[in-house]
Design a protein around this motif. Structure first.
Motif, short mmCIF file in Angstrom:
data_model
loop_
_atom_site.label_atom_id
_atom_site.label_comp_id
_atom_site.label_asym_id
_atom_site.label_seq_id
_atom_site.Cartn_x
_atom_site.Cartn_y
_atom_site.Cartn_z
N ALA A 133 14.64 -32.83 -38.97
CA ALA A 133 15.00 -31.88 -37.92
C ALA A 133 15.00 -30.45 -38.47
CB ALA A 133 16.37 -32.22 -37.34
N LEU A 134 15.54 -30.28 -39.68
CA LEU A 134 15.55 -28.94 -40.28
C LEU A 134 14.15 -28.44 -40.54
CD1 LEU A 134 18.54 -29.30 -42.78
CD2 LEU A 134 18.48 -27.97 -40.67
N GLN A 135 13.28 -29.33 -41.00
CA GLN A 135 11.89 -28.92 -41.23
C GLN A 135 11.19 -28.58 -39.92
OE1 GLN A 135 9.53 -31.51 -43.67
NE2 GLN A 135 10.27 -30.55 -45.54
N ALA A 142 8.41 -20.62 -37.98
CA ALA A 142 7.21 -20.05 -38.60
C ALA A 142 6.12 -19.84 -37.55
CB ALA A 142 6.71 -20.95 -39.72
N LEU A 143 5.97 -20.77 -36.61
CA LEU A 143 4.97 -20.62 -35.55
C LEU A 143 5.25 -19.40 -34.69
CD1 LEU A 143 4.38 -24.30 -34.40
CD2 LEU A 143 2.65 -22.72 -35.23
N ALA A 192 3.91 -18.25 -43.88
CA ALA A 192 5.21 -18.22 -43.20
C ALA A 192 6.07 -19.40 -43.64
CB ALA A 192 5.02 -18.22 -41.69
N LEU A 193 5.46 -20.57 -43.82
CA LEU A 193 6.23 -21.73 -44.27
C LEU A 193 6.69 -21.56 -45.71
CD1 LEU A 193 4.12 -24.61 -42.69
CD2 LEU A 193 6.42 -23.90 -42.03
N GLN A 194 5.83 -21.02 -46.56
CA GLN A 194 6.21 -20.79 -47.95
C GLN A 194 7.37 -19.81 -48.04
OE1 GLN A 194 2.47 -19.61 -49.65
NE2 GLN A 194 1.94 -21.69 -50.28
#
Length: 200
Positions: A133-135, A142-143, A192-194
């Motif tokens: 859920a956190l991911q 990020a999107l 953005a994910l990094q």
């Protein structure tokens, strides 16, 4: 910004092995200036770029920057203005060094002690669901940072599972534009994910 290399004397010419150290174990004044110039112009931005690639590992990032600048010193032809900006070459070399180190780490199994194995065995199914859920929230966040055009192509190609041709029809765009936007959208999403601590 490309810069010109200082003239080098006979003691700094590389031999067949790429060695640019004289027989006395010293480097020429011109090479010292080259190294100073490399460091002054590129070390800071290169370090911040590499720090993102290494997930904030300062020591590893410093090692990569040092190795990158050493390779730049060994290959001055990379700074020919006709080949493009010097920083692009440096970033490419640094990225390759990080990828190579990451692959080397993956090739060797991680050593764990009994405590770590017990912690994994004791994890409950609920912890995995919470992590997922956190991911998911981090990915959604990020999107939201992407441009509407980039979000639209990712929505069609990845979330709705459409081919490039189908996505082009839905979005009323040429296929080449959809491919290009998808490429740059994935690149921006990866960054953005990094930044959020997630390695895609």
């Amino acid at each position: 910004m490309p810069w010109s290399l200082p003239k080098r004397g006979p003691t700094s010419e590389p031999d067949g092995s790429g060695n640019r150290v004289s027989e006395r174990g010293t480097i020429s004044h011109a090479d010292q200036e080259l190294l100073r110039t490399l460091y002054a112009e590129h070390a800071g931005p290169l370090f911040h770029f590499v720090l993102r690639l290494t997930s904030g590992d300062w020591q590893w990032a410093e090692d990569v920057v040092q190795e990158t600048l050493l390779r730049a010193w060994q290959h001055p032809e990379a700074f020919d203005p006709e080949r493009g900006p010097a920083r692009a070459w440096l970033c490419t070399v640094a990225r390759h060094l990080v990828v190579d180190a990451h692959r080397a780490r993956q090739a060797r199994p991680t050593e764990v002690d009994g405590e770590a194995l017990e912690r994994v065995a004791d994890r409950t199914a609920g912890e995995d669901e919470i992590e997922q859920a956190l991911q998911s929230w981090a990915v959604a966040d990020a999107l939201r940072t992407l441009s509407p055009e980039h979000r639209a192509v990712l929505l069609e190609t990845y979330y709705r599972g459409r081919t490039m041709v189908e996505a082009a029809e839905v979005l009323d765009l040429p296929v080449g534009t959809v491919k290009s936007r998808t490429y740059y959208a994935l690149k921006a999403l990866r960054l953005a994910l990094q930044e959020r601590g997630i390695e895609p």
